[in-house]
Design a protein around this motif. Structure first.
Motif, PDB file in Angstrom:
ATOM      1  N   GLY A   1       0.827  -1.199   0.000  1.00 27.81           N
ATOM      2  CA  GLY A   1       0.000   0.000   0.000  1.00 27.81           C
ATOM      3  C   GLY A   1       0.861   1.248   0.000  1.00 27.81           C
ATOM      4  N   ILE A   2       0.559   2.181  -0.896  1.00 31.34           N
ATOM      5  CA  ILE A   2       1.319   3.430  -1.019  1.00 31.34           C
ATOM      6  C   ILE A   2       0.366   4.594  -0.775  1.00 31.34           C
TER       7      ILE A   2
ATOM      8  N   LEU B   1      -2.704   2.181  -4.440  1.00 35.07           N
ATOM      9  CA  LEU B   1      -2.266   3.577  -4.321  1.00 35.07           C
ATOM     10  C   LEU B   1      -3.416   4.401  -3.767  1.00 35.07           C
ATOM     11  N   LEU B   2      -3.190   5.060  -2.628  1.00 40.96           N
ATOM     12  CA  LEU B   2      -4.238   5.834  -1.965  1.00 40.96           C
ATOM     13  C   LEU B   2      -3.917   7.325  -2.045  1.00 40.96           C
ATOM     14  N   GLU B   3      -4.890   8.109  -2.448  1.00 39.39           N
ATOM     15  CA  GLU B   3      -4.741   9.563  -2.556  1.00 39.39           C
ATOM     16  C   GLU B   3      -5.927  10.237  -1.873  1.00 39.39           C
ATOM     17  N   ALA B   4      -5.635  11.175  -0.968  1.00 41.00           N
ATOM     18  CA  ALA B   4      -6.700  11.844  -0.224  1.00 41.00           C
ATOM     19  C   ALA B   4      -7.504  12.801  -1.105  1.00 41.00           C
ATOM     20  N   GLY B   5      -6.867  13.359  -2.114  1.00 43.46           N
ATOM     21  CA  GLY B   5      -7.538  14.319  -2.976  1.00 43.46           C
ATOM     22  C   GLY B   5      -8.382  13.672  -4.058  1.00 43.46           C
TER      23      GLY B   5
ATOM     24  N   VAL C   1      -2.681  -1.799 -10.901  1.00 44.96           N
ATOM     25  CA  VAL C   1      -2.635  -1.052  -9.643  1.00 44.96           C
ATOM     26  C   VAL C   1      -4.054  -0.659  -9.244  1.00 44.96           C
ATOM     27  N   ARG C   2      -4.387  -0.884  -8.002  1.00 43.00           N
ATOM     28  CA  ARG C   2      -5.675  -0.422  -7.476  1.00 43.00           C
ATOM     29  C   ARG C   2      -5.514   1.018  -7.017  1.00 43.00           C
ATOM     30  N   VAL C   3      -6.217   1.946  -7.645  1.00 49.02           N
ATOM     31  CA  VAL C   3      -6.096   3.371  -7.337  1.00 49.02           C
ATOM     32  C   VAL C   3      -7.345   3.824  -6.594  1.00 49.02           C
TER      33      VAL C   3
END
Length: 439
Positions: free
Chosen positions: A178-179, A216-220, A244-246
């Protein structure tokens, strides 16, 4: 007998992109002064590590898709070649009145003191210590997440992932990576990990795709918020096509040993976790003998790149904060800004040291940005400078442009001829050696 005046001492703290380029260029310039006149200014580089790696390449070293031994520049060897001195040590304290900095003792892994505490005198000090990942105080990040801010951290991550891959192939253990952070670092690391997986499969590890996953986790709301929207959309689509799971709109509230806990209380399982969200300057900068800093520990500098409270101290790159006239916010902490600021001091600081002239105001040109998805694709934008403003492009041209940034950096460190030779050696090694690190 007349007392000879003290020769000017330039000290550069931090051997990253900006710091090493400055030390190299000024070292060569002042070595010429010493050869012509028998004496001249000196340059000293201070860093806590032994070697330099171009920071935008750290994610490839972490994934094992590039060889650290080929891509690092030992500071002592560079100092010998370029005419500056190198002091290995960790910056601990600044005394502006005495114009000296204190370095902590250097210890080996057993705790023995190898080099005692030292004090380094300066007449001009250049601070270029870069930035660190910002965990925003999120519980569990320090305990359970890895960061890739340095050569040593990237190498340690690579050692760990090779162990985990071996466990996948021999014991059937799952490896969920997890990134956190959908900026360039997170995006490029995710792509390199897919490249690693594909290479392992090609070398006989056909079982790996069933047990290795990348999230890949992004808060925005989107990846790569500093890039145009069309690039963000294309990059997300390409990553998802690679497997990749985004997850966007996904803010991490805390981290446990085996999962990310979201602000919605949902859990995202991950056996290997990387934090790549946000940056901040090192915390010790906030206590440097009265120098003005921001909330993110950056040293506030004037248009001439000197600190607001001391004209003898300059700061460049991610550890500095400069708001240009008419701008709403300071310049971003990017390699492009650091490189341009380094070149500004390389051009004008020698006249300031040798002839007492002032350093003129820095001017920034936004040439755009590049992001590379390993060998799969690359994207670029031309920014707001020149006739082709806001133009975006992708594919081979973007990939070649991305490669050229690194090769230009090598040429500035080693000269044009050696830079081309290093490029040739890399190409030859790529055709003769495994595509991933296996030692």
């Amino acid at each position: 007998m007349a007392v000879r005046p003290q020769l000017h001492r330039v000290v550069v703290v931090g051997g990253g992109v900006a710091g090493l380029e400055i030390a190299t260029a000024l070292g060569r310039r002042f070595r010429g002064e010493r050869q012509r006149h028998g004496e001249g200014p000196s340059v000293t580089l201070v860093d806590h590590d032994t070697a330099h790696v171009w920071k935008p390449m750290l994610h490839t070293i972490a994934a094992g898709t590039s060889d650290i031994s080929q891509q690092q520049t030992p500071y002592q060897a560079q100092a010998h070649a370029a005419g500056f001195a190198f002091q290995m040590g960790e910056f601990a304290e600044l005394d502006r009145t005495a114009r000296e900095l204190r370095l902590l003792p250097l210890r080996d892994r057993h705790g023995r003191v190898v080099i005692p505490e030292r004090r380094v005198r300066y007449d001009t000090l250049i601070i270029a210590v870069g930035s660190l990942v910002n965990d925003f105080g999120t519980p569990g990040v320090a305990e359970y997440c890895r960061v890739i801010d340095s050569r040593r951290q990237a190498n340690a991550f690579n050692r760990e992932i090779r162990v985990r891959v071996a466990q996948c192939l021999t014991q059937g253990k799952d490896l969920s990576i997890g990134i956190v952070g959908g900026g360039a670092t997170g995006v490029e690391l995710a792509a390199e990990l897919i490249r690693l997986k594909d290479a392992v499969v090609a070398y006989g590890g056909e079982e790996l795709p069933t047990c290795l996953s990348v999230t890949l986790l992004e808060a925005g709301p989107r990846l790569l918020p500093a890039f145009p929207t069309n690039i963000s959309t294309s990059v997300q689509g390409q990553l998802e096509a690679l497997g990749v799971r985004v997850l966007t709109h996904t803010a991490v509230n805390s981290v446990t040993e085996d999962a990310f806990i979201l602000n919605t209380k949902d859990r995202i399982p991950a056996s290997l976790k990387v934090w790549a969200a946000g940056v901040k300057a090192p915390e010790f900068l906030a206590a440097l003998d009265g120098l003005e800093t921001t909330r993110g520990n950056q040293l506030v500098v004037t248009a001439s790149l000197c600190t607001t409270n001391d004209p003898h101290i300059f700061a460049v790159g991610d550890c500095s904060s400069l708001r240009l006239a008419g701008a709403e916010r300071p310049l971003p902490p990017t390699a492009q800004v650091a490189h341009q600021q380094a070149q500004h001091l390389i051009r004008y600081l020698p006249d300031a040291v040798l002839h007492g002239r002032s350093v003129p105001p820095f001017r920034y040109h936004d040439f755009g940005a590049l992001v590379s998805l390993a060998d799969y694709d690359a994207f670029g934008s031309l920014g707001d400078y020149g006739l082709m403003k806001s133009v975006t492009f992708r594919g081979r041209l973007a990939h070649f442009s991305h490669v050229l940034l690194y090769r230009r950096h090598q040429m500035q460190l080693h000269g044009v001829l050696r830079g081309w030779l290093l490029w040739l050696i890399d190409r030859l090694n790529a055709s003769a050696r495994p595509t991933i690190r296996m030692d």
